[in-house]
Motif scaffolding. Structure first.
Motif, short mmCIF file in Angstrom:
data_model
loop_
_atom_site.label_atom_id
_atom_site.label_comp_id
_atom_site.label_asym_id
_atom_site.label_seq_id
_atom_site.Cartn_x
_atom_site.Cartn_y
_atom_site.Cartn_z
N LEU A 1 -8.95 -2.94 5.23
CA LEU A 1 -7.55 -2.37 4.98
C LEU A 1 -6.49 -3.30 5.34
N GLU A 2 -6.35 -4.10 6.35
CA GLU A 2 -5.22 -5.11 6.61
C GLU A 2 -5.25 -6.12 5.86
N TRP A 3 -6.32 -6.57 4.98
CA TRP A 3 -6.39 -7.66 4.22
C TRP A 3 -6.38 -7.50 2.68
N LEU A 4 -6.83 -6.25 2.23
CA LEU A 4 -6.78 -6.13 0.78
C LEU A 4 -5.92 -4.97 0.52
N SER A 5 -5.06 -4.31 1.29
CA SER A 5 -4.12 -3.18 0.90
C SER A 5 -2.97 -3.76 0.00
N ARG A 6 -2.67 -5.02 0.22
CA ARG A 6 -1.61 -5.54 -0.41
C ARG A 6 -1.91 -5.49 -1.91
N GLU A 7 -3.09 -6.13 -2.32
CA GLU A 7 -3.58 -6.23 -3.63
C GLU A 7 -3.97 -5.16 -4.21
N ALA A 8 -4.27 -4.14 -3.30
CA ALA A 8 -4.47 -2.76 -3.96
C ALA A 8 -3.24 -1.81 -4.26
N SER A 9 -2.16 -2.45 -3.87
CA SER A 9 -1.09 -1.39 -3.86
C SER A 9 0.00 -2.34 -4.66
N LYS A 10 0.31 -3.53 -4.70
CA LYS A 10 1.41 -4.43 -5.13
C LYS A 10 1.03 -5.51 -5.91
N SER A 11 -0.14 -5.57 -6.52
CA SER A 11 -0.89 -6.58 -7.28
C SER A 11 -0.02 -6.81 -8.50
N ILE A 12 0.47 -8.22 -8.97
CA ILE A 12 1.04 -7.87 -10.16
C ILE A 12 0.17 -7.92 -11.46
N SER A 13 -1.18 -7.85 -11.00
CA SER A 13 -2.50 -7.51 -12.05
C SER A 13 -2.94 -6.15 -11.82
#
Length: 124
Positions: free
Chosen positions: A54-66
């Motif tokens: 949750l802490e380290w993958l939530s950014r990529e799951a929510s705001k990734s440019i891809s």
């Protein structure tokens, strides 16, 4: 014993994140194309693994440019945690828990069964 030594957990992680591998620095590389990863060091329990996810993958799951990466991470998180977070849920999770900004809240969130109301609670 490191939680990653548990075969069942490794298999669940592989099913959720099929591109993952562990490098020589003992990092779990979840998605090589975007270099999303976290350290295996200190992961003794499944709860700690869930917190790192949750802490380290939530950014990529929510705001990734891809969009492909965003979908991969969101689907993987949902598969591993047995949840059904939406993209908007993941934005909120990242806001309150991302980058390990409030680890105690992350643990309360996990222990609550992923009750989104926990994220709006004040305090540590």
């Amino acid at each position: 014993m490191n939680v990653f030594e548990n075969r069942e957990i490794r298999n669940r992680l592989r099913a959720a994140f099929p591109k993952f591998f562990v490098n020589s620095l003992y990092e779990i590389i979840i998605y090589p194309a975007r270099n999303s990863y976290f350290l295996l060091e200190g992961l003794e329990t499944e709860e700690e693994l869930k917190a790192k996810i949750l802490e380290w993958l939530s950014r990529e799951a929510s705001k990734s440019i891809s969009r492909v990466s965003q979908k991969y991470h969101l689907n993987g998180i949902n598969a591993f945690l047995n949840t059904d977070f939406s993209p908007s849920d993941m934005v909120e999770i990242y806001t309150y828990l991302g980058n390990r900004c409030n680890h105690e809240k992350t643990l309360r969130f996990i222990r609550s069964g992923y009750d989104m109301a926990v994220l709006d609670e004040g305090g540590a």
